[in-house]
Design a protein around this motif. Sequence first.
Motif, mmCIF file in Angstrom:
data_model
loop_
_atom_site.group_PDB
_atom_site.id
_atom_site.type_symbol
_atom_site.label_atom_id
_atom_site.label_comp_id
_atom_site.label_asym_id
_atom_site.label_seq_id
_atom_site.Cartn_x
_atom_site.Cartn_y
_atom_site.Cartn_z
ATOM 1 N N ARG A 160 37.504 23.864 40.077
ATOM 2 C CA ARG A 160 36.633 25.040 40.028
ATOM 3 C C ARG A 160 37.421 26.313 40.347
ATOM 4 O O ARG A 160 37.217 27.360 39.709
ATOM 5 C CB ARG A 160 35.475 24.876 41.010
ATOM 6 N N VAL A 161 38.313 26.223 41.321
ATOM 7 C CA VAL A 161 39.157 27.366 41.665
ATOM 8 C C VAL A 161 40.124 27.661 40.521
ATOM 9 O O VAL A 161 40.352 28.817 40.154
ATOM 10 C CB VAL A 161 39.919 27.107 42.977
ATOM 11 N N TRP A 162 40.694 26.608 39.933
ATOM 12 C CA TRP A 162 41.613 26.782 38.794
ATOM 13 C C TRP A 162 40.924 27.529 37.666
ATOM 14 O O TRP A 162 41.479 28.492 37.116
ATOM 15 C CB TRP A 162 42.098 25.421 38.320
ATOM 16 N N ARG A 163 39.701 27.102 37.311
ATOM 17 C CA ARG A 163 38.991 27.756 36.206
ATOM 18 C C ARG A 163 38.695 29.217 36.522
ATOM 19 O O ARG A 163 38.841 30.092 35.662
ATOM 20 C CB ARG A 163 37.695 27.007 35.898
ATOM 21 N N ARG A 164 38.298 29.496 37.744
ATOM 22 C CA ARG A 164 37.981 30.876 38.115
ATOM 23 C C ARG A 164 39.206 31.779 38.020
ATOM 24 O O ARG A 164 39.144 32.876 37.450
ATOM 25 C CB ARG A 164 37.415 30.899 39.543
ATOM 26 N N LEU A 165 40.338 31.309 38.549
ATOM 27 C CA LEU A 165 41.515 32.170 38.615
ATOM 28 C C LEU A 165 42.307 32.208 37.309
ATOM 29 O O LEU A 165 43.094 33.127 37.102
ATOM 30 C CB LEU A 165 42.415 31.716 39.768
ATOM 31 N N VAL A 166 42.120 31.233 36.453
ATOM 32 C CA VAL A 166 42.822 31.226 35.170
ATOM 33 C C VAL A 166 41.940 31.791 34.059
ATOM 34 O O VAL A 166 42.333 32.719 33.339
ATOM 35 C CB VAL A 166 43.293 29.804 34.812
ATOM 36 N N GLU A 167 40.736 31.273 33.922
ATOM 37 C CA GLU A 167 39.880 31.710 32.821
ATOM 38 C C GLU A 167 39.319 33.112 33.026
ATOM 39 O O GLU A 167 39.066 33.833 32.063
ATOM 40 C CB GLU A 167 38.757 30.696 32.618
ATOM 41 N N ASP A 168 39.109 33.504 34.281
ATOM 42 C CA ASP A 168 38.568 34.837 34.570
ATOM 43 C C ASP A 168 39.632 35.785 35.124
ATOM 44 O O ASP A 168 39.298 36.787 35.774
ATOM 45 C CB ASP A 168 37.434 34.730 35.595
ATOM 46 N N ALA A 169 40.895 35.487 34.868
ATOM 47 C CA ALA A 169 41.987 36.260 35.479
ATOM 48 C C ALA A 169 41.872 37.755 35.211
ATOM 49 O O ALA A 169 42.124 38.577 36.104
ATOM 50 C CB ALA A 169 43.334 35.735 34.985
ATOM 51 N N LEU A 201 39.378 39.558 34.951
ATOM 52 C CA LEU A 201 38.211 40.185 35.562
ATOM 53 C C LEU A 201 38.348 40.341 37.069
ATOM 54 O O LEU A 201 37.519 41.008 37.693
ATOM 55 C CB LEU A 201 36.959 39.343 35.264
ATOM 56 N N ILE A 202 39.368 39.746 37.653
ATOM 57 C CA ILE A 202 39.483 39.700 39.114
ATOM 58 C C ILE A 202 40.419 40.800 39.606
ATOM 59 O O ILE A 202 41.568 40.890 39.177
ATOM 60 C CB ILE A 202 39.990 38.326 39.566
ATOM 61 N N GLU A 203 39.937 41.613 40.529
ATOM 62 C CA GLU A 203 40.730 42.710 41.070
ATOM 63 C C GLU A 203 41.680 42.205 42.154
ATOM 64 O O GLU A 203 41.300 41.391 42.989
ATOM 65 C CB GLU A 203 39.807 43.775 41.649
ATOM 66 N N HIS A 204 42.914 42.682 42.110
ATOM 67 C CA HIS A 204 43.909 42.400 43.143
ATOM 68 C C HIS A 204 44.213 43.700 43.880
ATOM 69 O O HIS A 204 44.179 44.779 43.290
ATOM 70 C CB HIS A 204 45.218 41.893 42.522
ATOM 71 N N GLU A 205 44.555 43.573 45.155
ATOM 72 C CA GLU A 205 44.941 44.742 45.940
ATOM 73 C C GLU A 205 46.387 44.590 46.396
ATOM 74 O O GLU A 205 46.762 43.534 46.922
ATOM 75 C CB GLU A 205 44.028 44.897 47.150
ATOM 76 N N TYR A 206 47.184 45.628 46.174
ATOM 77 C CA TYR A 206 48.600 45.629 46.528
ATOM 78 C C TYR A 206 48.931 46.868 47.348
ATOM 79 O O TYR A 206 48.354 47.936 47.138
ATOM 80 C CB TYR A 206 49.487 45.675 45.279
ATOM 81 N N VAL A 207 49.897 46.697 48.245
ATOM 82 C CA VAL A 207 50.550 47.843 48.873
ATOM 83 C C VAL A 207 51.977 47.880 48.327
ATOM 84 O O VAL A 207 52.698 46.880 48.400
ATOM 85 C CB VAL A 207 50.554 47.730 50.407
ATOM 86 N N VAL A 208 52.363 49.028 47.764
ATOM 87 C CA VAL A 208 53.665 49.179 47.129
ATOM 88 C C VAL A 208 54.426 50.293 47.850
ATOM 89 O O VAL A 208 53.990 51.449 47.863
ATOM 90 C CB VAL A 208 53.522 49.517 45.627
ATOM 91 N N GLU A 209 55.537 49.931 48.456
ATOM 92 C CA GLU A 209 56.391 50.937 49.097
ATOM 93 C C GLU A 209 57.331 51.519 48.055
ATOM 94 O O GLU A 209 57.959 50.765 47.290
ATOM 95 C CB GLU A 209 57.183 50.320 50.240
ATOM 96 N N VAL A 210 57.432 52.840 48.012
ATOM 97 C CA VAL A 210 58.213 53.513 46.972
ATOM 98 C C VAL A 210 59.119 54.571 47.586
ATOM 99 O O VAL A 210 58.954 54.966 48.740
ATOM 100 C CB VAL A 210 57.280 54.179 45.926
#
Length: 245
Positions: free
Chosen positions: A131-140, A142-151
């Motif tokens: 179920r987790v595999w399908r959510r993270l692969v099939e709906d990839a 649609l899912i928001e990720h949050e990053y901190v990027v040092e520049v």
Amino acid sequence: MPAPVRLVQRVAELFGLSRQEAEQFIRNGWVSVDGEVMERPQHRVDAERIELDPDARLEKIEPATILLHKPPGFDAIDGPRPAAALVTPAIRWSDDPSGTRLLQRHFHRLTPLVPLDTEASGLMVLTQDGRVWRRLVEDAALIEHEYVVEVRGRIAPDGLERLGHGLAFDGRILPPCKVSWQNETRLRFAIKDVREGQLRGMCAQVGLEVVSIRRLRIGRIGLGKGADGAMPAGAWRYLPVGERF
């Protein structure tokens, strides 16, 4: 001397259980052989001491999902230094709030999901759960990720606006995302469907060089915080049953 028998048979006989109940207790880590937990029902026993934990409960056998804080330099999906090799019982986060009992079967057939650049750090997911595999692969996408990027460097006059909307990478127009300054050298991205090298490429287009990248969140699931702060690099915790990305 009687011939050795399978552990599931001995447990059923000793504690008045059905074979199915005995197998479930064994697989869920409630049975010990000479003081050591044994999770394999087919393990053969003879005169060893067999004990059933007094707190044993008949529970559904749930597949595990593990959340790892990947350090820089490890490969999330493919590569010579797989981050999956870090997931061992010894480095489980001491502040893991999941309440999940650690079992050896949780470390078998873990599939790493959601790419993360080798030199980046932060949240990655390994799962046994379809179920987790399908959510993270099939709906990839649609899912928001949050990053901190040092520049470092000087951002173009309209750079922040362009990072949020108007850039292309690897031949595709990027969808809008949310970007803000966390401090003078760190940008925070809330972004979907990130490809390998994309954040570095985006920053380069507005005059910035990336020093480091850390992923804080995938969907609704973050790295996690405990009494001593966020889960440290190299540690892992369980995704609690019922929580969703």
